[in-house]
Enzyme design. Structure first.
Site, PDB file in Angstrom:
ATOM      1  N   GLU A 212      28.746  -1.164   0.776  1.00 19.97           N
ATOM      2  CA  GLU A 212      28.132   0.068   1.312  1.00 19.97           C
ATOM      3  C   GLU A 212      26.667   0.165   0.892  1.00 19.97           C
ATOM      4  O   GLU A 212      25.832   0.693   1.630  1.00 19.97           O
ATOM      5  CB  GLU A 212      28.946   1.294   0.843  1.00 19.97           C
TER       6      GLU A 212
ATOM      7  N   HIS B 135      27.784  -3.402  -3.956  1.00 14.88           N
ATOM      8  CA  HIS B 135      28.870  -2.952  -3.093  1.00 14.88           C
ATOM      9  C   HIS B 135      28.431  -3.061  -1.636  1.00 14.88           C
ATOM     10  O   HIS B 135      27.258  -2.828  -1.323  1.00 14.88           O
ATOM     11  CB  HIS B 135      29.256  -1.502  -3.432  1.00 14.88           C
TER      12      HIS B 135
ATOM     13  N   GLY C 199      38.525   0.877   3.302  1.00 12.70           N
ATOM     14  CA  GLY C 199      38.744   2.185   3.914  1.00 12.70           C
ATOM     15  C   GLY C 199      39.388   2.127   5.291  1.00 12.70           C
ATOM     16  O   GLY C 199      39.427   3.127   6.003  1.00 12.70           O
TER      17      GLY C 199
ATOM     18  N   GLY D 159      39.223   2.121  -3.982  1.00 20.27           N
ATOM     19  CA  GLY D 159      38.463   3.250  -3.440  1.00 20.27           C
ATOM     20  C   GLY D 159      39.367   4.457  -3.270  1.00 20.27           C
ATOM     21  O   GLY D 159      39.675   5.178  -4.218  1.00 20.27           O
ATOM     22  N   GLY D 160      39.830   4.675  -2.053  1.00 17.52           N
ATOM     23  CA  GLY D 160      40.607   5.870  -1.708  1.00 17.52           C
ATOM     24  C   GLY D 160      41.753   6.167  -2.667  1.00 17.52           C
ATOM     25  O   GLY D 160      41.940   7.317  -3.093  1.00 17.52           O
TER      26      GLY D 160
ATOM     27  N   SER E 242      41.479  -1.334   0.705  1.00 17.09           N
ATOM     28  CA  SER E 242      42.777  -0.736   1.039  1.00 17.09           C
ATOM     29  C   SER E 242      43.899  -1.175   0.098  1.00 17.09           C
ATOM     30  O   SER E 242      45.046  -1.348   0.521  1.00 17.09           O
ATOM     31  CB  SER E 242      43.137  -1.014   2.495  1.00 17.09           C
TER      32      SER E 242
ATOM     33  N   ASN F  98      36.614   3.115  -7.881  1.00 13.18           N
ATOM     34  CA  ASN F  98      35.293   3.462  -7.357  1.00 13.18           C
ATOM     35  C   ASN F  98      35.468   4.754  -6.565  1.00 13.18           C
ATOM     36  O   ASN F  98      35.979   4.735  -5.453  1.00 13.18           O
ATOM     37  CB  ASN F  98      34.790   2.321  -6.454  1.00 13.18           C
ATOM     38  N   TRP F  99      35.055   5.843  -7.156  1.00 10.24           N
ATOM     39  CA  TRP F  99      35.261   7.159  -6.523  1.00 10.24           C
ATOM     40  C   TRP F  99      34.307   7.395  -5.369  1.00 10.24           C
ATOM     41  O   TRP F  99      34.450   8.374  -4.644  1.00 10.24           O
ATOM     42  CB  TRP F  99      35.108   8.284  -7.565  1.00 10.24           C
ATOM     43  N   LYS F 100      33.311   6.543  -5.228  1.00  9.67           N
ATOM     44  CA  LYS F 100      32.291   6.694  -4.184  1.00  9.67           C
ATOM     45  C   LYS F 100      31.705   8.117  -4.238  1.00  9.67           C
ATOM     46  O   LYS F 100      31.600   8.686  -5.323  1.00  9.67           O
ATOM     47  CB  LYS F 100      32.871   6.328  -2.810  1.00  9.67           C
TER      48      LYS F 100
ATOM     49  N   GLU G 231      35.487  -7.972  -1.920  1.00  8.88           N
ATOM     50  CA  GLU G 231      35.878  -6.871  -1.048  1.00  8.88           C
ATOM     51  C   GLU G 231      35.510  -7.205   0.397  1.00  8.88           C
ATOM     52  O   GLU G 231      34.340  -7.074   0.791  1.00  8.88           O
ATOM     53  CB  GLU G 231      35.146  -5.584  -1.456  1.00  8.88           C
TER      54      GLU G 231
HETATM   55  P1  13P Z   1      39.248   1.441  -0.287  1.00  7.02           P
HETATM   56  O1  13P Z   1      40.237   1.147  -1.415  1.00  7.02           O
HETATM   57  O2  13P Z   1      39.147   2.886   0.034  1.00  7.02           O
HETATM   58  O3  13P Z   1      39.502   0.559   0.894  1.00  7.02           O
HETATM   59  O4  13P Z   1      37.803   1.037  -0.854  1.00  7.02           O
HETATM   60  C1  13P Z   1      37.632  -0.175  -1.482  1.00  7.02           C
HETATM   61  C2  13P Z   1      36.280  -0.201  -2.103  1.00  7.02           C
HETATM   62  O5  13P Z   1      35.279  -0.232  -1.419  1.00  7.02           O
HETATM   63  C3  13P Z   1      36.191  -0.136  -3.565  1.00  7.02           C
HETATM   64  O6  13P Z   1      34.913  -0.381  -4.011  1.00  7.02           O
END
Ligand code: 13P
Length: 252
Positions: free
Chosen positions: A98, A96, A174, A234-235, A213, A9-11, A168
């Protein structure tokens, strides 16, 4: 045998040209990872077309990070499920944390988005997870149960057979703070039980991904757990090398 999935997920990161380089890196290194792992990348809407072209001829699949709750019409700024499907997406991330937290997405909206996804042949990656207060109050089981009952329980058996769940925990997203493999297994097994209460034996086939993470150094331990079928990253999905290394958490 459940599908093993590593989804990125590149956000809201990368410009289109950077996204293409990232996708090309994933394609180039994919052969070093077990072919049993299904890789999915989910760039911003603006890059979908170019990233689709970069993935062409590989088995790395494309997903979007969201879709509209309506099919089409006067919804300024929204992107319909039919539009992302037309660009080559096979998946769409829905619910998600977010989106729930910053954009007020409720189960009511998510039910409509799920319908749009299925109507357009997309597989939803439906996210659930508790925040820190809920975890500390011991409410995490109830929170994910409600998030599943209010949305996933409305699916038909046929739709459920084409669903991916991502657990999640908000406190791990993050933050660098990962759930332990034991914490992940405990709640993944619980999620599978909640799914089985409604869908019976089909719950054994539903991939449940861990997100929060997740990185090359902890993926193998988490993925080794029985009810963890991969990760939503994510990251660490923003570097092809790290994303691929996470895939190596599954043995070749
Ligand atoms: P991180 O891997 O950056 O913690 O993000 C997880 C995430 O929200 C994937 O959708």
């Amino acid at each position: 045998m459940r599908k093993k999935i590593v989804a990125g997920n590149w956000k809201m990161n990368t410009l289109p040209a950077e996204g293409v380089v990232l996708a090309e890196g994933v394609v180039a290194g994919r052969g070093e990872v077990c072919s049993c792992v299904n890789f999915i990348v989910c760039p911003p809407f603006t890059h979908l077309s170019e990233v689709a072209a970069a993935l062409k001829g590989s088995d790395v699949e494309l997903g979007a990070q969201n879709c509209a709750a309506e099919a089409k019409g006067a919804y300024t700024g929204e992107v319909a499920a039919s539009m992302i499907a037309a660009l080559g997406c096979k998946y769409v991330i829905l619910g998600h944390s977010e989106r729930r937290q910053y954009y007020g997405e409720t189960s009511e909206t998510l039910n409509k988005k799920m319908e749009q996804a299925y109507a357009n042949g997309l597989t939803p990656i439906y996210c659930v997870g508790e925040n820190l207060d809920e975890r500390e109050a011991g409410k995490h089981f109830d929170v994910v149960k409600a998030q599943i009952e209010e949305v996933v329980y409305n699916l038909t058996a046929e739709q459920f057979a084409d669903l991916v769940i991502a657990y999640e925990p908000v406190w791990a997203i993050g933050t660098g703070k990962t759930a332990t493999a034991e914490q992940a297994q405990e709640i993944h097994a619980y999620i599978r039980k909640v799914l089985a209460d409604k869908f019976g034996a089909a719950a054994a086939e539903c991939p449940i991904l861990y997100g929060g993470s997740c990185k090359p150094s902890n993926a193998a331990e988490i993925f080794a757990k029985e009810d963890v079928d991969g990760g939503l990253i994510g990251g660490a999905a923003l570097k092809a090398e790290d994303f691929l290394a996470i895939g190596k958490g599954f043995e070749k």
